[in-house]
Write a protein that holds these residues in place. Sequence first.
Motif, PDB file in Angstrom:
ATOM      1  N   PRO A 166       2.493   1.238   9.664  1.00 36.28           N
ATOM      2  CA  PRO A 166       1.962   1.093  11.069  1.00 36.28           C
ATOM      3  C   PRO A 166       2.165   2.014  11.903  1.00 36.28           C
ATOM      4  N   VAL A 167       1.438   2.792  12.611  1.00 33.35           N
ATOM      5  CA  VAL A 167       1.970   4.095  13.430  1.00 33.35           C
ATOM      6  C   VAL A 167       1.712   3.444  14.869  1.00 33.35           C
ATOM      7  N   SER A 168       2.695   3.997  15.537  1.00 40.84           N
ATOM      8  CA  SER A 168       2.497   3.703  17.198  1.00 40.84           C
ATOM      9  C   SER A 168       2.412   5.013  17.620  1.00 40.84           C
ATOM     10  N   TRP A 169       1.781   5.420  18.979  1.00 38.21           N
ATOM     11  CA  TRP A 169       1.852   6.666  19.626  1.00 38.21           C
ATOM     12  C   TRP A 169       2.541   6.456  20.907  1.00 38.21           C
ATOM     13  N   ASN A 170       2.591   7.739  21.560  1.00 34.57           N
ATOM     14  CA  ASN A 170       3.260   7.923  22.984  1.00 34.57           C
ATOM     15  C   ASN A 170       4.791   7.383  22.963  1.00 34.57           C
ATOM     16  N   ALA A 171       5.206   7.600  21.876  1.00 35.19           N
ATOM     17  CA  ALA A 171       6.793   7.165  21.785  1.00 35.19           C
ATOM     18  C   ALA A 171       7.522   8.341  22.725  1.00 35.19           C
ATOM     19  N   PRO A 172       8.700   8.260  22.891  1.00 32.15           N
ATOM     20  CA  PRO A 172       9.504   9.123  23.713  1.00 32.15           C
ATOM     21  C   PRO A 172       9.848  10.145  22.539  1.00 32.15           C
ATOM     22  N   GLN A 173      10.019   9.879  21.283  1.00 32.17           N
ATOM     23  CA  GLN A 173      10.387  10.867  19.996  1.00 32.17           C
ATOM     24  C   GLN A 173       9.630  10.452  18.759  1.00 32.17           C
ATOM     25  N   THR A 174       9.595  11.401  17.825  1.00 28.51           N
ATOM     26  CA  THR A 174       9.110  11.105  16.582  1.00 28.51           C
ATOM     27  C   THR A 174       9.999  10.221  15.697  1.00 28.51           C
ATOM     28  N   GLU A 175       9.849   9.021  14.885  1.00 27.55           N
ATOM     29  CA  GLU A 175      10.680   8.466  14.562  1.00 27.55           C
ATOM     30  C   GLU A 175      10.031   7.882  13.111  1.00 27.55           C
ATOM     31  N   LEU A 176      10.892   8.426  11.844  1.00 26.25           N
ATOM     32  CA  LEU A 176      10.344   7.741  10.335  1.00 26.25           C
ATOM     33  C   LEU A 176      11.290   6.782  10.161  1.00 26.25           C
ATOM     34  N   TRP A 177      10.672   5.634   9.978  1.00 30.06           N
ATOM     35  CA  TRP A 177      11.726   4.397   9.651  1.00 30.06           C
ATOM     36  C   TRP A 177      11.720   4.388   8.008  1.00 30.06           C
ATOM     37  N   ILE A 178      13.029   4.328   7.396  1.00 26.60           N
ATOM     38  CA  ILE A 178      13.143   4.347   5.980  1.00 26.60           C
ATOM     39  C   ILE A 178      14.097   3.306   5.585  1.00 26.60           C
ATOM     40  N   ARG A 179      14.387   2.910   4.736  1.00 26.92           N
ATOM     41  CA  ARG A 179      15.204   1.789   4.128  1.00 26.92           C
ATOM     42  C   ARG A 179      16.559   2.857   3.824  1.00 26.92           C
ATOM     43  N   ILE A 180      17.626   2.074   4.213  1.00 26.70           N
ATOM     44  CA  ILE A 180      19.049   2.617   3.897  1.00 26.70           C
ATOM     45  C   ILE A 180      19.173   2.948   2.578  1.00 26.70           C
ATOM     46  N   ASP A 181      18.800   1.959   1.859  1.00 27.59           N
ATOM     47  CA  ASP A 181      18.899   2.088   0.193  1.00 27.59           C
ATOM     48  C   ASP A 181      18.152   3.466  -0.139  1.00 27.59           C
ATOM     49  N   ASP A 182      17.130   3.759   0.244  1.00 26.34           N
ATOM     50  CA  ASP A 182      15.939   4.952  -0.150  1.00 26.34           C
ATOM     51  C   ASP A 182      16.927   6.327  -0.090  1.00 26.34           C
ATOM     52  N   LEU A 183      17.972   6.308   0.801  1.00 24.12           N
ATOM     53  CA  LEU A 183      18.837   7.531   0.901  1.00 24.12           C
ATOM     54  C   LEU A 183      19.520   7.871  -0.312  1.00 24.12           C
ATOM     55  N   LEU A 184      19.806   6.843  -1.246  1.00 25.75           N
ATOM     56  CA  LEU A 184      20.354   7.462  -2.478  1.00 25.75           C
ATOM     57  C   LEU A 184      19.504   7.667  -3.685  1.00 25.75           C
ATOM     58  N   ARG A 185      18.324   7.979  -3.353  1.00 24.40           N
ATOM     59  CA  ARG A 185      17.042   8.657  -4.299  1.00 24.40           C
ATOM     60  C   ARG A 185      17.763   9.802  -4.673  1.00 24.40           C
TER      61      ARG A 185
END
Length: 340
Positions: free
Chosen positions: A180-199
């Motif tokens: 899902p994508v929402s617009w007119n946000a105060p800033q750009t935010e990419l939501w990712i799973r914490i566990d994915d940082l270990l890729r």
Amino acid sequence: MDTAFIRSSYIAAVFRGVKAHYGIGLNDLSIPAALFEEQMALIPFSEASKWFTQLEVLTGEADYMVKIQQYLDISTLEIPGNWFLSAPDLAMCFRRINIGICSFHSGASYYALQSGNILKWCYNNPYAKDRARSHDSLRVAITLFNAIKHFAGTHYTLKKLRLSGPPIKQKETEAIFGCPVSWNAPQTELWIRIDDLLRPSPMDYFSSDTLTTSVSLAQFESYLNMPQPSDLPKVLYQMINYARYYDLPTLLSVANLFGVSRQQLQRRLQKVGFSFTYLSGYILCNQAIKYMQEGKDFAEIAQRLGYANAHSFSRSFTRFRKQTPTQYMSKISRLNKKPL
């Protein structure tokens, strides 16, 4: 008069993509080719915003950033050893981009916010306005998403995406990120799973070749010359240096870039103890010396700095350096030949 700058190399991918997909080139936006030949050139973000908006008109498509998504890759930046992507895992790449991108874009911030098992990769740019805010937000979101996919694979999807500015082609945008994508946000935010940082990094990006990170002194200095938006003397310096890509800088042309009157700019210059004639001459001389050291002849230097001809350039250089360009280069050559 606070002004943010972005390097030509950081937005060059947009113009490569638009040229390849739509056949629209720099000439169509009246952008000098020399500006993008110098990959570390600093461009006022207000100019980049104008171009992003113009591209929507020229392409006839609001979602042109979506159409050129494969070009928006941080690997195209001139970083020795592909430093951003040669990290051992996504977490390190994440940190490198958040820290290092300030050498390519001032006035904007890249950082992380954690909410439970979700990490929000945030981009905040208060200098992006109106319709350009949507294009810039989408540009950065795609660039960061492509960086994530270097580690997580091409089929990776985000949990959620928040974008700044008015909406652009909701269905097409959501298809890229798989969320899902929402617009007119105060800033750009990419939501990712914490566990994915270990890729971990794929082998083709984490090799002995990509780990070469040595840089020349001149290249290192180019990363450091990014002025902060409120640093008026440095902002003035870089704005005048940008203006010379179009023609010999004048008080009026630089005032127009700032969006102020000639009188307002003159007062600001007086406030920091400069005259426009002295400051522009000083800046052009410094740039001329850089070009001389790169081996460019005086005719080419004159053209790149906006002078009518080599004679005009030589006369100006002599007035500020008290020696001709030929005499200056001869002196430099003698110094370089001295044994250590």
